[in-house]
Write a protein that holds these residues in place. Structure first.
Motif, PDB file in Angstrom:
ATOM      1  N   ALA A  53       0.828  -1.208   0.000  1.00  0.00           N
ATOM      2  CA  ALA A  53       0.000   0.000   0.000  1.00  0.00           C
ATOM      3  C   ALA A  53       0.863   1.260   0.000  1.00  0.00           C
ATOM      4  CB  ALA A  53      -0.932  -0.014   1.211  1.00  0.00           C
ATOM      5  N   PHE A  54       1.943   1.242   0.769  1.00  0.00           N
ATOM      6  CA  PHE A  54       2.842   2.397   0.826  1.00  0.00           C
ATOM      7  C   PHE A  54       3.462   2.653  -0.548  1.00  0.00           C
ATOM      8  CE2 PHE A  54       6.964   4.172   2.878  1.00  0.00           C
ATOM      9  CZ  PHE A  54       6.520   5.470   2.709  1.00  0.00           C
ATOM     10  N   GLU A  55       3.880   1.590  -1.218  1.00  0.00           N
ATOM     11  CA  GLU A  55       4.458   1.733  -2.553  1.00  0.00           C
ATOM     12  C   GLU A  55       3.457   2.371  -3.514  1.00  0.00           C
ATOM     13  OE1 GLU A  55       7.596  -2.026  -2.607  1.00  0.00           O
ATOM     14  OE2 GLU A  55       5.500  -2.360  -3.182  1.00  0.00           O
ATOM     15  N   GLU A  56       2.222   1.889  -3.478  1.00  0.00           N
ATOM     16  CA  GLU A  56       1.203   2.430  -4.383  1.00  0.00           C
ATOM     17  C   GLU A  56       0.917   3.894  -4.073  1.00  0.00           C
ATOM     18  OE1 GLU A  56      -3.414   1.548  -5.817  1.00  0.00           O
ATOM     19  OE2 GLU A  56      -2.375   0.148  -4.488  1.00  0.00           O
ATOM     20  N   GLU A  57       0.793   4.230  -2.810  1.00  0.00           N
ATOM     21  CA  GLU A  57       0.473   5.605  -2.418  1.00  0.00           C
ATOM     22  C   GLU A  57       1.630   6.555  -2.698  1.00  0.00           C
ATOM     23  OE1 GLU A  57      -2.494   3.875   1.057  1.00  0.00           O
ATOM     24  OE2 GLU A  57      -0.608   4.893   1.617  1.00  0.00           O
ATOM     25  N   GLY A  64       3.077   8.790 -10.734  1.00  0.00           N
ATOM     26  CA  GLY A  64       2.539   7.470 -11.009  1.00  0.00           C
ATOM     27  C   GLY A  64       3.559   6.397 -11.326  1.00  0.00           C
ATOM     28  N   ARG A  65       4.815   6.643 -11.038  1.00  0.00           N
ATOM     29  CA  ARG A  65       5.847   5.637 -11.320  1.00  0.00           C
ATOM     30  C   ARG A  65       5.710   4.416 -10.407  1.00  0.00           C
ATOM     31  NH1 ARG A  65      11.798   7.728 -13.023  1.00  0.00           N
ATOM     32  NH2 ARG A  65      11.193   8.600 -15.047  1.00  0.00           N
ATOM     33  N   HIS A  66       6.310   3.313 -10.848  1.00  0.00           N
ATOM     34  CA  HIS A  66       6.408   2.133 -10.004  1.00  0.00           C
ATOM     35  C   HIS A  66       7.301   2.475  -8.809  1.00  0.00           C
ATOM     36  CE1 HIS A  66       4.754  -0.252 -13.298  1.00  0.00           C
ATOM     37  NE2 HIS A  66       5.611   0.371 -14.098  1.00  0.00           N
ATOM     38  N   CYS A  67       6.949   1.983  -7.641  1.00  0.00           N
ATOM     39  CA  CYS A  67       7.738   2.243  -6.441  1.00  0.00           C
ATOM     40  C   CYS A  67       8.083   0.933  -5.745  1.00  0.00           C
ATOM     41  CB  CYS A  67       6.988   3.166  -5.490  1.00  0.00           C
ATOM     42  SG  CYS A  67       6.880   4.874  -6.087  1.00  0.00           S
TER      43      CYS A  67
END
Length: 382
Positions: A53-57, A64-67
């Motif tokens: 969830a943290f990566e998406e947020e 909007g990059r991949h994290c």
């Protein structure tokens, strides 16, 4: 500004009229505590739903990059270089005026940092110096968005593209900074962030890599987790550099507060800009959105005396960084960099003159007044 108290005319500046003002003040609120407790009670504490969830947020902060979340900002840099295939025989252009982690990550993958000078106003990598440092072994350029000011990516990225070089942004101090509307972490092949407690937002400890390349993101996920996506199905040699779900849960709460904190930092910087008359306040480049991880001025006179006076007045302060990386023992005494005669005049000048003042969002109006009064009382040592 109203409310300043310079104290009696002792020649030593304003008297201390309250508690010492911290140079930095990490914030841990009830929301962060509740999030950590929630994860601990869930029993899913490593590489679970909070990390995802943290990566998406966080991706919303970087166009909007991949994290990919990891356990520190240094790990973010190191794993990014590994994922890009950078290693022995390669060189990476790095500013010497930065925290050692920028160059350490290069050495940790077996490559060699090539130090380039900085821009006098922003303290960030000078694009002309970076261009001059490019050689046959150059594989990447690592601009550092120092103190929260974005580097000149409008010149660095085209330079790298023209030479076929990767750009790895060291954005450890620059969450939510931008240049011409593009957020840092959304320019290069990857952007690397830190969540150390004194950063603009934190996760107690941790890091994040942002990238537009899904293949690079997948490689990063493999590298952080012993080279596997599925348990015991190791695909490459990796490490254990995972972020815990406790850290991710704290980071998610901090991310919610980041916009407000960023505006408060900017408001605090604006107040300091308006009130300080004895030193040049930090310039901001056209098109740059500064997030003021540090509020850094230059002391061209006796910096030691200035620091002592500020401390006596109860105003926290710090020098970032007193010794350029190229003069630190691991680089001055060993490896190819030890045999180089580095010509970095702006770096040396910044190391001798830079002084950072409190700008964190916990400052009160009265504390801002005290900082301004203390700095303005330094005129005789500047």
């Amino acid at each position: 500004m109203p409310g300043r108290d310079k104290g009696p005319d002792t020649g030593q500046g304003p008297a201390v009229t309250g508690e010492p003002i911290a140079a930095a003040r990490p914030v841990i609120g009830e929301e962060e505590i509740a999030a950590a407790v929630r994860v601990l009670r869930s029993g899913r504490v490593v590489q679970g739903p909070e990390v995802a969830a943290f990566e998406e947020e966080f991706g919303e902060l970087v166009a909007g990059r991949h994290c990919v979340a990891v356990n520190s900002g240094t790990s973010a840099l190191q794993l990014t270089l590994l994922a890009l295939g950078i290693g022995p025989g390669d060189e990476v252009i790095v500013p010497s005026f930065s925290f050692a982690a920028s160059a350490n990550a290069v050495r940790l993958v077996g490559a060699e940092p090539v130090f380039a000078d900085i821009d006098a106003d922003s303290f960030c990598l000078d694009p002309d110096a970076a261009a001059a440092a490019i050689g046959p072994r150059t594989a990447a350029i690592m601009p550092v968005h120092l103190y929260g000011h974005p580097a000149a990516m409008d010149r660095i990225q085209p330079l790298a593209d023209a030479r076929g070089l990767a750009v790895v942004e060291d954005a450890a101090q620059a969450h939510a900074a931008a240049l011409d509307g593009t957020p840092v972490g959304a320019f290069g092949a990857a952007g690397c962030f830190s969540f150390y407690p004194t950063k603009n937002m934190h996760a107690l400890e941790g890091g994040m890599v942002s990238t537009a390349d899904p293949a690079l993101a997948r490689t990063l996920r493999l590298l952080r987790n012993q080279g596997m996506e599925q348990r015991y199905a190791n695909e490459i040699v990796g490490a254990n550099m995972r972020m815990t779900d406790v850290s991710a849960a704290i980071g998610r709460e901090q991310l919610k507060k980041l916009p407000g904190w960023t505006e408060q930092r900017r408001a605090n910087a604006k107040a300091l800009d308006a009130g300080i008359t004895t030193v040049t306040t930090p310039p901001v480049a056209p098109g740059a959105s500064h997030v003021y991880h540090q509020y850094t001025v230059r002391i061209s006179g006796d910096r030691d005396a200035a620091q002592a006076r500020l401390t006596e007045a109860g105003v926290g302060n710090a020098v970032y960084y007193p010794t350029p990386i190229h003069r630190l023992v691991p680089y001055a005494k060993s490896g190819p960099s030890a045999s180089r005669d580095w010509d970095l005049p702006q770096t040396e000048r910044a190391a001798a003159e830079a002084l950072s003042l409190p700008v964190h969002p916990s400052l009160t109006p009265a504390e801002l007044d005290r900082i301004i009064a203390a700095v303005n009382a330094l005129e005789d040592v500047l």
